[in-house]
Design a protein around this motif. Structure first.
Motif, mmCIF file in Angstrom:
data_model
loop_
_atom_site.group_PDB
_atom_site.id
_atom_site.type_symbol
_atom_site.label_atom_id
_atom_site.label_comp_id
_atom_site.label_asym_id
_atom_site.label_seq_id
_atom_site.Cartn_x
_atom_site.Cartn_y
_atom_site.Cartn_z
ATOM 1 N N LEU A 1 1.148 -1.311 0.073
ATOM 2 C CA LEU A 1 0.013 -0.422 -0.355
ATOM 3 C C LEU A 1 0.795 1.443 -0.135
ATOM 4 O O LEU A 1 2.016 0.958 0.523
ATOM 5 C CB LEU A 1 -0.848 0.158 1.181
ATOM 6 C CG LEU A 1 -1.908 -0.914 1.860
ATOM 7 C CD1 LEU A 1 -2.731 -1.354 2.746
ATOM 8 C CD2 LEU A 1 -2.685 -1.180 -0.034
ATOM 9 N N THR A 2 0.530 2.680 -0.381
ATOM 10 C CA THR A 2 1.023 4.087 -0.485
ATOM 11 C C THR A 2 0.362 4.565 -0.100
ATOM 12 O O THR A 2 -0.627 5.055 -0.119
ATOM 13 C CB THR A 2 1.335 4.288 -2.638
ATOM 14 O OG1 THR A 2 1.629 3.515 -2.535
ATOM 15 C CG2 THR A 2 1.787 5.585 -2.338
ATOM 16 N N LEU A 3 0.462 4.867 1.109
ATOM 17 C CA LEU A 3 0.460 6.806 2.157
ATOM 18 C C LEU A 3 0.577 7.561 1.728
ATOM 19 O O LEU A 3 1.888 7.589 2.057
ATOM 20 C CB LEU A 3 0.106 5.834 2.955
ATOM 21 C CG LEU A 3 -0.821 6.324 4.727
ATOM 22 C CD1 LEU A 3 -0.731 6.036 5.679
ATOM 23 C CD2 LEU A 3 0.081 7.973 4.970
ATOM 24 N N MET A 4 -0.336 8.341 1.672
ATOM 25 C CA MET A 4 -0.030 9.632 0.919
ATOM 26 C C MET A 4 -0.962 10.452 2.189
ATOM 27 O O MET A 4 -1.631 10.675 2.304
ATOM 28 C CB MET A 4 -0.269 10.511 -0.481
ATOM 29 C CG MET A 4 0.236 8.956 -1.467
ATOM 30 S SD MET A 4 -1.125 9.318 -3.026
ATOM 31 C CE MET A 4 -2.261 7.731 -2.824
ATOM 32 N N GLU A 5 -0.110 11.589 2.617
ATOM 33 C CA GLU A 5 -0.311 11.896 3.920
ATOM 34 C C GLU A 5 -0.420 13.371 4.097
ATOM 35 O O GLU A 5 1.473 13.876 3.920
ATOM 36 C CB GLU A 5 -0.160 12.550 5.868
ATOM 37 C CG GLU A 5 -0.287 12.519 6.525
ATOM 38 C CD GLU A 5 0.720 11.815 8.014
ATOM 39 O OE1 GLU A 5 -0.755 12.584 8.803
ATOM 40 O OE2 GLU A 5 0.312 10.817 7.609
ATOM 41 N N THR A 6 -1.046 14.700 4.205
ATOM 42 C CA THR A 6 0.001 15.564 3.789
ATOM 43 C C THR A 6 0.636 16.467 5.003
ATOM 44 O O THR A 6 0.827 15.914 5.980
ATOM 45 C CB THR A 6 -1.642 17.149 3.858
ATOM 46 O OG1 THR A 6 -2.711 16.730 3.401
ATOM 47 C CG2 THR A 6 -1.329 17.867 4.575
ATOM 48 N N PHE B 1 4.395 -2.678 3.857
ATOM 49 C CA PHE B 1 4.009 -4.155 3.786
ATOM 50 C C PHE B 1 3.386 -5.231 3.331
ATOM 51 O O PHE B 1 3.052 -5.288 5.586
ATOM 52 C CB PHE B 1 5.820 -3.981 3.356
ATOM 53 C CG PHE B 1 6.493 -3.655 2.994
ATOM 54 C CD1 PHE B 1 7.152 -4.435 1.671
ATOM 55 C CD2 PHE B 1 7.081 -2.693 3.043
ATOM 56 C CE1 PHE B 1 7.918 -4.082 0.783
ATOM 57 C CE2 PHE B 1 7.291 -1.566 2.805
ATOM 58 C CZ PHE B 1 7.997 -2.417 1.002
ATOM 59 N N PRO B 2 2.531 -6.772 3.302
ATOM 60 C CA PRO B 2 1.994 -7.063 4.515
ATOM 61 C C PRO B 2 2.682 -7.881 5.601
ATOM 62 O O PRO B 2 3.883 -8.266 5.085
ATOM 63 C CB PRO B 2 1.039 -7.706 3.577
ATOM 64 C CG PRO B 2 1.162 -7.081 2.161
ATOM 65 C CD PRO B 2 2.899 -6.105 2.059
ATOM 66 N N MET C 1 9.809 -11.189 9.881
ATOM 67 C CA MET C 1 9.096 -10.797 10.707
ATOM 68 C C MET C 1 10.426 -11.550 11.563
ATOM 69 O O MET C 1 11.069 -11.179 13.284
ATOM 70 C CB MET C 1 8.209 -10.598 11.497
ATOM 71 C CG MET C 1 7.063 -9.447 10.933
ATOM 72 S SD MET C 1 7.745 -7.697 10.868
ATOM 73 C CE MET C 1 7.221 -7.874 12.425
ATOM 74 N N SER C 2 11.113 -12.392 11.429
ATOM 75 C CA SER C 2 12.280 -12.895 12.692
ATOM 76 C C SER C 2 12.972 -12.283 12.644
ATOM 77 O O SER C 2 13.978 -12.725 13.724
ATOM 78 C CB SER C 2 12.369 -14.263 11.834
ATOM 79 O OG SER C 2 13.022 -14.438 10.389
ATOM 80 N N LYS D 1 -3.411 -2.409 8.602
ATOM 81 C CA LYS D 1 -3.783 -1.984 9.837
ATOM 82 C C LYS D 1 -2.919 -4.015 9.293
ATOM 83 O O LYS D 1 -3.572 -4.454 8.228
ATOM 84 C CB LYS D 1 -5.215 -2.907 9.996
ATOM 85 C CG LYS D 1 -5.181 -3.527 11.840
ATOM 86 C CD LYS D 1 -6.583 -3.866 11.713
ATOM 87 C CE LYS D 1 -6.841 -4.878 13.142
ATOM 88 N NZ LYS D 1 -7.804 -5.220 14.053
ATOM 89 N N GLY D 2 -2.403 -4.571 9.813
ATOM 90 C CA GLY D 2 -1.523 -5.863 9.381
ATOM 91 C C GLY D 2 -0.305 -5.606 8.598
ATOM 92 O O GLY D 2 0.101 -6.529 8.559
#
Length: 120
Positions: free
Chosen positions: A34-39, A47-48, A54-55, A103-104
């Protein structure tokens, strides 16, 4: 998107391959990012968690709070060469409103890993 007319949080499916590499090791590799764009903030790739090794991470006691996304849990990157890279990644366990889609998912500080690649 947030309800704040001035501050926006937008999340879009990323159609590219995303990878995080540090010390020659691929830490995350996905086609489902996902790409999150925030002001006022740089674009962030998420990344899922299933596509993150995660190890190589240890949950940190450090948290941060964003009024638009919620409380972020941070993770230390564990490396053979450098030891612990403190708070190299974060995740929103219970994101607020507009950020619910992350989330996740896990994001990485570009300054604390060698590369975050977006390729075709």
């Amino acid at each position: 998107m947030t309800n704040d007319a001035v501050h926006r949080v937008e999340i879009a499916a990323n159609q590219h391959r995303l990878r995080v590499i540090h010390g020659g090791i691929t830490l995350a590799d996905t086609w489902r990012g996902l790409t999150l764009m925030e002001t006022g903030e740089p674009v962030v790739f998420y990344f899922p968690r299933e596509d993150v090794n995660m190890s190589r991470f240890e949950r940190s006691d450090h948290t941060t709070r964003c009024p638009y996304k919620g409380v972020a849990t941070h993770f230390h990157l564990l490396t053979e060469e450098e030891g612990k890279v403190e708070n190299a990644a974060w995740s929103y366990e219970a994101p607020l409103g507009a950020a619910a889609r992350v989330k996740g998912y896990v994001a990485f500080y570009p300054s604390l890993v060698d590369r975050i690649d977006q390729t075709s």
